[in-house]
Design a protein around this motif. Structure first.
Motif, PDB file in Angstrom:
ATOM      1  N   LEU A 347       0.845  -1.196   0.000  1.00 36.36           N
ATOM      2  CA  LEU A 347       0.000   0.000   0.000  1.00 36.36           C
ATOM      3  C   LEU A 347       0.883   1.249   0.000  1.00 36.36           C
ATOM      4  O   LEU A 347       0.993   1.955   1.011  1.00 36.36           O
ATOM      5  N   PRO A 348       1.538   1.543  -1.111  1.00 36.25           N
ATOM      6  CA  PRO A 348       2.483   2.673  -1.150  1.00 36.25           C
ATOM      7  C   PRO A 348       1.844   4.019  -0.832  1.00 36.25           C
ATOM      8  O   PRO A 348       2.528   4.943  -0.389  1.00 36.25           O
ATOM      9  N   LEU A 349       0.531   4.129  -1.037  1.00 34.39           N
ATOM     10  CA  LEU A 349      -0.165   5.379  -0.735  1.00 34.39           C
ATOM     11  C   LEU A 349      -0.034   5.754   0.740  1.00 34.39           C
ATOM     12  O   LEU A 349       0.046   6.939   1.090  1.00 34.39           O
ATOM     13  N   TRP A 350       0.004   4.739   1.612  1.00 33.21           N
ATOM     14  CA  TRP A 350       0.044   4.963   3.058  1.00 33.21           C
ATOM     15  C   TRP A 350       1.355   4.480   3.686  1.00 33.21           C
ATOM     16  O   TRP A 350       1.426   4.297   4.902  1.00 33.21           O
ATOM     17  N   GLU A 351       2.360   4.262   2.872  1.00 33.85           N
ATOM     18  CA  GLU A 351       3.596   3.658   3.369  1.00 33.85           C
ATOM     19  C   GLU A 351       4.199   4.444   4.530  1.00 33.85           C
ATOM     20  O   GLU A 351       4.570   3.873   5.564  1.00 33.85           O
ATOM     21  N   ASP A 352       4.306   5.761   4.392  1.00 35.39           N
ATOM     22  CA  ASP A 352       4.927   6.578   5.446  1.00 35.39           C
ATOM     23  C   ASP A 352       4.145   6.502   6.748  1.00 35.39           C
ATOM     24  O   ASP A 352       4.734   6.401   7.841  1.00 35.39           O
ATOM     25  N   GLN A 353       2.815   6.561   6.660  1.00 38.48           N
ATOM     26  CA  GLN A 353       1.997   6.499   7.869  1.00 38.48           C
ATOM     27  C   GLN A 353       2.114   5.140   8.554  1.00 38.48           C
ATOM     28  O   GLN A 353       2.245   5.068   9.779  1.00 38.48           O
ATOM     29  N   ILE A 354       2.054   4.074   7.768  1.00 34.72           N
ATOM     30  CA  ILE A 354       2.115   2.733   8.340  1.00 34.72           C
ATOM     31  C   ILE A 354       3.446   2.505   9.051  1.00 34.72           C
ATOM     32  O   ILE A 354       3.490   2.073  10.211  1.00 34.72           O
ATOM     33  N   ILE A 355       4.544   2.805   8.364  1.00 35.04           N
ATOM     34  CA  ILE A 355       5.862   2.544   8.943  1.00 35.04           C
ATOM     35  C   ILE A 355       6.130   3.484  10.105  1.00 35.04           C
ATOM     36  O   ILE A 355       6.648   3.073  11.154  1.00 35.04           O
ATOM     37  N   GLY A 356       5.779   4.763   9.970  1.00 32.27           N
ATOM     38  CA  GLY A 356       6.031   5.734  11.041  1.00 32.27           C
ATOM     39  C   GLY A 356       5.293   5.398  12.322  1.00 32.27           C
ATOM     40  O   GLY A 356       5.884   5.388  13.414  1.00 32.27           O
ATOM     41  N   LEU A 357       3.987   5.122  12.212  1.00 32.77           N
ATOM     42  CA  LEU A 357       3.191   4.795  13.399  1.00 32.77           C
ATOM     43  C   LEU A 357       3.644   3.485  14.031  1.00 32.77           C
ATOM     44  O   LEU A 357       3.711   3.375  15.265  1.00 32.77           O
ATOM     45  N   THR A 358       3.961   2.504  13.207  1.00 35.36           N
ATOM     46  CA  THR A 358       4.379   1.197  13.737  1.00 35.36           C
ATOM     47  C   THR A 358       5.711   1.304  14.471  1.00 35.36           C
ATOM     48  O   THR A 358       5.867   0.751  15.574  1.00 35.36           O
TER      49      THR A 358
END
Length: 381
Positions: A347-358
């Motif tokens: 899901l490259p659209l949300w990649e930054d959010q997913i990795i940052g929050l995790t």
């Protein structure tokens, strides 16, 4: 050319491990957290040589495979007959409650439902190494610790299945390929097959040279073969190790102390693993979390406590223990990061959010989670 700094660093790491063990015994601070903090300080001060950080992946896989074998060893048929219902019900309740509570909470805060679902599935992951080490450090063996070890042994299996399903659903919502969950399912199935291939002969062959007690060489051979083949084949080394451990403890009737030597050899790897993991932590990620990140952490903590209580109530665990299971399952570590990386690719659209929050949540639970586990274990007496 031999690097003297790498050798000196290893010597220092083992000295730090001894100090953390002794300090933990005297202060009741989880030695896992002490080792992570030492690594955090060393990493930020640039005291860990680059060659050592290059070993992080190898040490991580080796240490966690040994932990998985030990956790598999907790799945004795006698234990499953006596505690199987509690282990199964509580583990499922914690995973499903985490999925529901985190998803609903993030959606109510305005997050896209597909993204919230993926993050909630990542939140189901635990930290088997930290949880097992806290139990070992406490020196407490009772029904509660047996159930917790059983839950941790299968918890990430449920988490991987839930994650694969949620990632497939989210990908369909955003128009990505609809088979992204298949690799994870194959990873689990392949790991079970690999565990059978290694575990069955190991159960028969080990412990026959020295009157039913495995040698260190046998323990190391099983650990490295499992880890190496799992990485080579691209399957879950955690699941493979768990299957190997379960087979040995249940089929090797000639053993007198089936995992005696694995317990001996795994601690040096754990010292290096936790310190290098601490060196890789970046506290700046906590500052960058924002309101959504704080909510993600709070929702995961609440859902673990609620899920543990619900599962314990359904399985008729004594009232005085019901509130302890969620706290004992609070730590989170590398499995969640792996899920986040896979989700970011899908899901490259949300990649930054997913990795940052995790990553931010993992830093928090990796440092604070062991305190909750140790508190729960001590309260179980």
């Amino acid at each position: 050319m031999i690097d003297p700094y790498a050798l000196l660093t290893l010597g220092i790491l083992f000295c730090v491990g001894l100090a953390a063990d002794q300090l933990g015994r005297r202060t009741h601070i989880p030695r896992v957290t002490l080792l992570l903090l030492c690594g955090l300080v060393a990493g930020n001060l640039g005291l860990v040589p680059e060659r050592m950080t290059e070993l992080t992946d190898t040490v991580t896989i080796t240490a966690l495979t040994l932990v998985a074998i030990l956790l598999g060893g907790s799945l004795k048929l006698e234990t499953l007959k006596a505690r199987g219902v509690e282990i199964l019900v509580i583990s499922l309740a914690v995973v499903l409650t985490t999925l529901i509570v985190v998803t609903v909470g993030l959606v109510l805060m305005g997050m896209d439902a597909a993204l919230a679902l993926v993050l909630a599935s990542i939140a189901t992951a635990t930290a088997p190494a930290a949880t097992l080490d806290v139990i070992k450090q406490s020196g407490i063996t009772n029904r509660f610790t047996e159930i917790v070890k059983g839950i941790v042994a299968i918890d990430d299996a449920w988490g991987l299945l839930v994650f694969s399903l949620c990632l497939a659903i989210a990908s369909q919502f955003v128009g990505q390929a609809d088979d992204v969950g298949v690799p994870v399912l194959l990873e689990i199935g392949g790991a079970i097959v690999l565990g059978l291939v290694i575990g069955l002969p190991a159960a028969f062959l080990t412990g026959r040279i020295e009157q039913g007690e495995p040698l260190q060489v046998e323990a190391l051979a099983i650990g490295f073969l499992t880890a190496g083949l799992a990485v080579w084949l691209g399957v879950s080394f955690l699941m493979a190790g768990m299957v190997v451990g379960a087979l040995i403890v249940n089929l090797a009737r000639h053993h007198t102390r089936a995992f005696h030597e694995i317990e001996h050899v795994q601690w040096p790897f754990m010292i290096v693993f936790f310190i290098l993991a601490g060196a890789a932590l970046e506290l700046e990620t906590l500052n960058q979390l924002g309101l959504m990140g704080v909510a993600f952490i709070a929702l995961r903590a609440i859902s673990r406590l609620l899920g543990g209580w619900l599962g314990a109530a359904i399985s008729a665990v004594p009232h005085q223990e019901r509130h302890l299971y969620g706290a004992a399952l609070m730590p989170q570590a590398g499995v969640a990061i792996g899920m986040a990386l896979l989700a970011g690719q899908a899901l490259p659209l949300w990649e930054d959010q997913i990795i940052g929050l995790t990553i931010g949540a993992t830093v928090f639970f990796e440092l604070a989670g062991p305190f909750a586990t140790l508190w729960a274990v001590r309260r179980s007496l």
